[in-house]
Scaffold this active site. Structure first.
Site, PDB file in Angstrom:
ATOM      1  N   SER A 139     -12.774 -49.659   7.737  1.00 15.35           N
ATOM      2  CA  SER A 139     -12.801 -50.290   6.230  1.00 15.35           C
ATOM      3  C   SER A 139     -12.879 -51.571   6.703  1.00 15.35           C
ATOM      4  CB  SER A 139     -11.369 -49.988   5.736  1.00 15.35           C
ATOM      5  OG  SER A 139     -11.452 -50.468   4.418  1.00 15.35           O
TER       6      SER A 139
ATOM      7  N   LYS B 116     -16.952 -47.913   5.785  1.00 11.40           N
ATOM      8  CA  LYS B 116     -16.434 -47.935   4.518  1.00 11.40           C
ATOM      9  C   LYS B 116     -16.608 -49.340   3.952  1.00 11.40           C
ATOM     10  CE  LYS B 116     -12.120 -47.751   2.473  1.00 11.40           C
ATOM     11  NZ  LYS B 116     -10.545 -46.951   2.470  1.00 11.40           N
TER      12      LYS B 116
ATOM     13  N   LYS C  32     -15.549 -52.533   1.079  1.00 14.95           N
ATOM     14  CA  LYS C  32     -14.915 -52.610  -0.069  1.00 14.95           C
ATOM     15  C   LYS C  32     -15.615 -53.182  -1.220  1.00 14.95           C
ATOM     16  CE  LYS C  32     -10.522 -51.636   0.937  1.00 14.95           C
ATOM     17  NZ  LYS C  32      -9.836 -50.483   0.062  1.00 14.95           N
TER      18      LYS C  32
ATOM     19  N   ASP D 205     -15.284 -48.346  -1.478  1.00 19.72           N
ATOM     20  CA  ASP D 205     -14.065 -48.101  -1.974  1.00 19.72           C
ATOM     21  C   ASP D 205     -13.579 -49.359  -2.727  1.00 19.72           C
ATOM     22  OD1 ASP D 205     -11.356 -47.800  -2.524  1.00 19.72           O
ATOM     23  OD2 ASP D 205     -10.398 -48.175  -0.728  1.00 19.72           O
TER      24      ASP D 205
ATOM     25  N   GLU E 117     -14.866 -44.076  -3.260  1.00 16.39           N
ATOM     26  CA  GLU E 117     -13.587 -43.899  -3.270  1.00 16.39           C
ATOM     27  C   GLU E 117     -12.838 -44.647  -4.292  1.00 16.39           C
ATOM     28  OE1 GLU E 117     -11.801 -44.870   0.640  1.00 16.39           O
ATOM     29  OE2 GLU E 117      -9.705 -45.031  -0.104  1.00 16.39           O
TER      30      GLU E 117
ATOM     31  N   ASP F 109      -7.840 -41.808  -3.785  1.00 17.42           N
ATOM     32  CA  ASP F 109      -6.760 -42.467  -3.027  1.00 17.42           C
ATOM     33  C   ASP F 109      -5.621 -42.554  -3.935  1.00 17.42           C
ATOM     34  OD1 ASP F 109      -5.295 -44.313  -1.750  1.00 17.42           O
ATOM     35  OD2 ASP F 109      -6.828 -45.474  -1.134  1.00 17.42           O
TER      36      ASP F 109
ATOM     37  N   LYS G 117      -2.844 -40.774   2.435  1.00 14.19           N
ATOM     38  CA  LYS G 117      -2.060 -41.778   3.155  1.00 14.19           C
ATOM     39  C   LYS G 117      -0.426 -41.295   3.094  1.00 14.19           C
ATOM     40  CE  LYS G 117      -5.036 -45.837   1.800  1.00 14.19           C
ATOM     41  NZ  LYS G 117      -4.989 -46.622   0.884  1.00 14.19           N
TER      42      LYS G 117
ATOM     43  N   GLY H 259      -5.823 -45.901   5.703  1.00 12.96           N
ATOM     44  CA  GLY H 259      -5.011 -46.636   6.428  1.00 12.96           C
ATOM     45  C   GLY H 259      -4.390 -47.953   5.303  1.00 12.96           C
TER      46      GLY H 259
HETATM   47  O1  OSB Z   1      -7.629 -48.541  -0.679  1.00 11.43           O
HETATM   48  O2  OSB Z   1      -7.792 -47.860   1.473  1.00 11.43           O
HETATM   49  C1  OSB Z   1      -7.358 -48.787   0.740  1.00 11.43           C
HETATM   50  C2  OSB Z   1      -5.815 -51.424   2.697  1.00 11.43           C
HETATM   51  C3  OSB Z   1      -4.712 -51.921   2.116  1.00 11.43           C
HETATM   52  C4  OSB Z   1      -4.650 -51.113   0.698  1.00 11.43           C
HETATM   53  C5  OSB Z   1      -5.596 -50.191   0.361  1.00 11.43           C
HETATM   54  C6  OSB Z   1      -6.629 -49.815   1.244  1.00 11.43           C
HETATM   55  C7  OSB Z   1      -6.669 -50.425   2.397  1.00 11.43           C
HETATM   56  C8  OSB Z   1      -7.633 -50.291   3.377  1.00 11.43           C
HETATM   57  C9  OSB Z   1      -7.622 -50.532   4.840  1.00 11.43           C
HETATM   58  O3  OSB Z   1      -8.964 -49.665   3.058  1.00 11.43           O
HETATM   59  C10 OSB Z   1      -7.689 -49.608   5.647  1.00 11.43           C
HETATM   60  C11 OSB Z   1      -7.131 -49.938   6.960  1.00 11.43           C
HETATM   61  O4  OSB Z   1      -5.828 -49.786   7.355  1.00 11.43           O
HETATM   62  O5  OSB Z   1      -7.876 -50.547   7.906  1.00 11.43           O
HETATM   63 MG    MG Z   2      -8.661 -46.843  -0.809  1.00 12.80          MG
END
Ligand code: OSB
Ligand code: MG
Length: 368
Positions: free
Chosen positions: A135, A161, A163, A188, A213, A238, A262, A290
């Site tokens: 991510s 992925k 953001k 995401d 996402e 999510d 998660k 994560g």
């Molecule tokens: O939406 O998946 C998410 C990190 C913090 C809060 C929400 C998210 C995330 C990530 C990080 O996408 C995933 C990672 O731990 O690498």
């Molecule tokens: Mg997410």
């Protein structure tokens, strides 16, 4: 398994690179770790609540407080047969799933140790290796993002992925697809879009994404179902999936075609397994999300990812992407094919670095 004592502690760890989402930029993590002491067996859990209530409602100080005042008193001195006994003992407490998960997962860890089983086998996992994606947060420029993707693709990660948020989406995706027409790519939004954005979100279809996402509201399935009916890209939920019942509703109504599980968001391993099973029954794949975890949460995410229906690459990546030094030994590493092998050892091949943890602990409290 008699719960004799529970220790709450906060550790602080700076991230190797700041992580920026549509809702916040994180440079330093404050992480709540839970240790349960059960007649010689000691179990560790990580609470994924962030530094502020911005991803969902929970945050670290709230999780500490509800753990101390309500969750821990519900188990102290009690004899449990298994980690899966925990949800019934705290059912009275509404929500607070991240706090619950920190404790429940520590109990599963203690149970695994007491039974001399690796956690992944206790959870019912079957995979000997898991497949990993990354991510990647919002960057200062699209060029910087392309550099990051280049690094991760070269490292072997099987899915990228990124953001997204309004203003950081289509233009960036055009650049990525021009350079990598066929990598597995997803986005995401962490709820950054609204009801006026459906046409805009439909335009993402041209990028052939593996999934989009959580584009809409963090507590919604209704509008996601409306959006899913209008776009070709698969929606992955999510934030909206907090319990197995939410997964049932989302899948029955067509609000998504993929689920991100998660363990922290859903209240612990028991509920995570239920959601896995619901999705499997619907023929819908899941993957492990994560939350910028330290090694304790990371290794437990590896364990969860060994369940059969975790068929898509997860956001479970190498420790070195987050930490200068992780709190488990060895650090989590990913092969050049983007895989993490899963060990049969009782500790799954990772040891908790107690001295280092003490060094970065900023507060600690043991309840007996
Ligand atoms: O939406 O998946 C998410 C990190 C913090 C809060 C929400 C998210 C995330 C990530 C990080 O996408 C995933 C990672 O731990 O690498
Ligand atoms: Mg997410």
């Amino acid at each position: 398994m008699k719960v004799e004592a529970v220790t709450l502690r906060e550790i602080q760890m700076p991230l190797v690179h700041p992580f920026e989402t549509s809702f916040e930029r994180t440079t330093q993590r404050r992480i709540l770790l839970v240790t349960v002491h059960c007649e010689g067996a000691e179990g560790w859990g990580e609470c994924v609540a962030g530094e502020g209530p911005f991803y969902l409602e929970e945050w670290i100080d709230g999780a500490w407080s509800v753990s101390k005042q309500f969750l821990i008193p519900a188990i102290l001195g009690k004899t449990l047969n298994a980690g899966s006994d925990f949800p019934a003992l705290v059912a009275k407490v509404r929500g607070n799933r991240m706090a619950k998960a920190g404790l429940e997962n520590a109990l599963w860890d203690a149970e695994a140790k007491a039974k001399s089983l690796p956690l992944w086998k206790l959870l019912g996992g079957t995979r000997q290796q898991i497949v990993c994606g990354v991510s990647i947060g919002i960057q200062e420029t699209p060029e910087k993002l392309l550099e990051k993707i280049e690094t991760e693709v070269a490292a072997g990660y099987q899915r990228i992925k990124i953001k997204v948020k309004p203003g950081w989406d289509v233009k960036v995706l055009e650049k990525i697809r021009a350079r990598w027409p066929s990598i597995l790519l997803s986005v995401d939004a962490n709820s950054a879009y609204g009801l006026d954005d459906f046409a805009h979100l439909k335009s993402f279809d041209s990028f052939k994404l593996l999934m989009m996402e959580q584009p809409l509201f963090n507590d919604d399935t209704y509008y996601h179902a409306k959006l899913q009916a209008q776009i070709a890209t698969s929606i992955c939920l999510d934030e909206s999936i907090r319990q197995a019942r939410d997964a049932e509703v989302a899948l029955e109504t067509g609000a998504c075609r993929i689920i991100n599980i998660k363990v922290g968001r859903v209240g612990g391993f028991s509920e995570a397994i239920k959601i896995h099973d619901v999705a499997q029954r619907h023929g819908v794949p899941v993957w492990c999300g994560g939350m910028l975890e330290s090694g304790i949460g990371r290794v437990q995410n590896i364990a969860l990812s060994t369940l059969a229906n975790f068929t898509l690459p997860g956001d479970v990546s190498a420790s070195a992407r987050y930490w200068h030094e992780d709190i488990v030994e060895p650090a989590v590493e990913v092969s050049t094919h983007g895989r993490i092998p899963v060990s049969d050892a009782v500790d799954m091949g990772y040891q908790v670095k107690r001295e280092f943890i003490e060094k970065i602990t900023v507060r600690k409290e043991t309840l007996r």
